[in-house]
Design a protein around this motif. Sequence first.
Motif, PDB file in Angstrom:
ATOM      1  N   ALA A 193      -1.523  -1.605   5.506  1.00  0.00           N
ATOM      2  CA  ALA A 193      -1.107  -1.222   4.262  1.00  0.00           C
ATOM      3  C   ALA A 193      -0.348  -0.232   4.292  1.00  0.00           C
ATOM      4  O   ALA A 193       0.390  -0.524   2.491  1.00  0.00           O
ATOM      5  CB  ALA A 193      -3.312  -1.176   3.886  1.00  0.00           C
ATOM      6  N   LYS A 194      -0.045   0.670   5.305  1.00  0.00           N
ATOM      7  CA  LYS A 194       0.377   1.957   5.068  1.00  0.00           C
ATOM      8  C   LYS A 194       1.936   1.564   5.002  1.00  0.00           C
ATOM      9  O   LYS A 194       2.355   1.827   4.214  1.00  0.00           O
ATOM     10  CB  LYS A 194       0.047   3.295   5.753  1.00  0.00           C
ATOM     11  CG  LYS A 194       0.433   4.030   5.313  1.00  0.00           C
ATOM     12  CD  LYS A 194       0.246   5.716   6.501  1.00  0.00           C
ATOM     13  CE  LYS A 194       0.834   6.843   6.025  1.00  0.00           C
ATOM     14  NZ  LYS A 194       0.781   7.753   7.190  1.00  0.00           N
ATOM     15  N   VAL A 195       2.269   0.971   5.692  1.00  0.00           N
ATOM     16  CA  VAL A 195       3.787   1.043   6.330  1.00  0.00           C
ATOM     17  C   VAL A 195       4.886  -0.142   5.458  1.00  0.00           C
ATOM     18  O   VAL A 195       5.947  -0.059   4.940  1.00  0.00           O
ATOM     19  CB  VAL A 195       3.436   0.367   7.619  1.00  0.00           C
ATOM     20  CG1 VAL A 195       4.975  -0.181   7.909  1.00  0.00           C
ATOM     21  CG2 VAL A 195       3.295   1.263   8.621  1.00  0.00           C
ATOM     22  N   THR A 196       4.043  -0.908   4.702  1.00  0.00           N
ATOM     23  CA  THR A 196       4.574  -1.974   3.569  1.00  0.00           C
ATOM     24  C   THR A 196       3.986  -2.007   2.780  1.00  0.00           C
ATOM     25  O   THR A 196       5.339  -2.072   1.618  1.00  0.00           O
ATOM     26  CB  THR A 196       4.075  -3.490   4.433  1.00  0.00           C
ATOM     27  OG1 THR A 196       2.171  -3.659   4.123  1.00  0.00           O
ATOM     28  CG2 THR A 196       4.176  -3.629   5.852  1.00  0.00           C
ATOM     29  N   GLY A 197       3.090  -1.408   2.347  1.00  0.00           N
ATOM     30  CA  GLY A 197       2.401  -1.770   0.553  1.00  0.00           C
ATOM     31  C   GLY A 197       2.151  -2.676  -0.025  1.00  0.00           C
ATOM     32  O   GLY A 197       1.829  -2.687  -1.390  1.00  0.00           O
ATOM     33  N   LEU A 198       2.165  -3.566   0.723  1.00  0.00           N
ATOM     34  CA  LEU A 198       2.606  -4.902   0.141  1.00  0.00           C
ATOM     35  C   LEU A 198       0.341  -5.288  -0.416  1.00  0.00           C
ATOM     36  O   LEU A 198      -0.128  -5.513  -0.954  1.00  0.00           O
ATOM     37  CB  LEU A 198       2.113  -5.815   1.284  1.00  0.00           C
ATOM     38  CG  LEU A 198       3.891  -6.333   1.141  1.00  0.00           C
ATOM     39  CD1 LEU A 198       4.197  -7.465   3.019  1.00  0.00           C
ATOM     40  CD2 LEU A 198       4.920  -7.212   0.228  1.00  0.00           C
ATOM     41  N   ILE A 199      -0.215  -4.260   0.542  1.00  0.00           N
ATOM     42  CA  ILE A 199      -1.386  -4.591   0.099  1.00  0.00           C
ATOM     43  C   ILE A 199      -2.068  -2.977   0.274  1.00  0.00           C
ATOM     44  O   ILE A 199      -1.856  -1.880   1.023  1.00  0.00           O
ATOM     45  CB  ILE A 199      -2.708  -5.616   0.834  1.00  0.00           C
ATOM     46  CG1 ILE A 199      -2.664  -4.822   2.797  1.00  0.00           C
ATOM     47  CG2 ILE A 199      -1.930  -6.746   1.457  1.00  0.00           C
ATOM     48  CD1 ILE A 199      -2.635  -5.399   3.937  1.00  0.00           C
ATOM     49  N   GLY A 200      -3.201  -1.863  -0.550  1.00  0.00           N
ATOM     50  CA  GLY A 200      -4.497  -1.721  -0.156  1.00  0.00           C
ATOM     51  C   GLY A 200      -5.252  -1.443   0.491  1.00  0.00           C
ATOM     52  O   GLY A 200      -5.382  -2.604   0.391  1.00  0.00           O
ATOM     53  N   LEU A 201      -5.453  -0.257   0.259  1.00  0.00           N
ATOM     54  CA  LEU A 201      -7.030   0.208   1.579  1.00  0.00           C
ATOM     55  C   LEU A 201      -8.472  -0.837   0.555  1.00  0.00           C
ATOM     56  O   LEU A 201      -9.707  -1.622   0.888  1.00  0.00           O
ATOM     57  CB  LEU A 201      -7.135   1.343   1.706  1.00  0.00           C
ATOM     58  CG  LEU A 201      -6.468   1.636   3.082  1.00  0.00           C
ATOM     59  CD1 LEU A 201      -7.470   3.216   2.826  1.00  0.00           C
ATOM     60  CD2 LEU A 201      -6.798   1.322   4.316  1.00  0.00           C
TER      61      LEU A 201
END
Length: 294
Positions: A140-148
């Motif tokens: 989630a952090k590295v790609t930003g594709l999904i969030g927590l």
Amino acid sequence: MGEIRLHGRGGQGTVMAAEMLANAFVRQGKYASVFPSFGIERRGSAVQAFVRYGDQPIREKTKIYRPEMLLALDPTLLDKKDTYEGFKTGGVIVAAAKDHARILAMGVKPSIIGLVDGMEIAYRETGTNITNVVMLGALAKVTGLIGLGDVTPAVEENFSGELLRKNLIVLKRGHDEAKVIKFDTQAGDDDAVSLFEIKKTSCLEPKTAVFESSWSDCTNKVQIIKTGEWRFKRPVTNKDDCRRCGLCALYCPVGCVTERPSGHYLQDYAYCKGCGVCAFECPAGAIDMVLEEE
């Protein structure tokens, strides 16, 4: 359409990670598909899972042969060529590792590498080597594709009680502690040739069979796997307490405990998976299970 290939070992929740990841994409309003691929169906053996996501319905049903993103749940897989097979130049690699030198040593050219010590986090918070939720936080952090906020509901659907509490902790730690390394590499397809374009004029000899055992009484047509690399904990024998009864060798499921000249029965760490059966069966309590890193 985006394609993510996950690599882990049996028992680390690789397939569940893929399902939770697909769940997170669906919660964003996207389409997603997911399915696994197993080799030797044993705890500790290599497992792959495939996730596709996009804004349109996904009808592709094949494995992912040319991933632009890799998620590695176990650091021992980073030294294997199969992990990077078909990886596109300029793609993203998120790995449960402390440094990226071993990844670059495999000849791949990513634009981003994300690192987090997933094994350490999982062990300290849950007492296991199950890194799936840790690595989703890192992804989630590295790609930003999904969030927590997308992943948390998916985690809540799969766990409850104290186990849920621990997994929410490792999810956040995976996100917060992930390190992002960027490279000046442009995305590309490496002039990949479709399998359908490769002309074959004769039958190829089948690959050498894979045999999961430390047994030595097999033919040269069989490849013996050194399953010691699957280990999370290793058995350590206290020779002073050992009764030399040989029960550990009798109960060892892969036959890697043998009698030594001293009369003690010791494990061959090249093949010992760390299952703990010998420690459990030892009547003298002379065998302790020790964390592999210690």
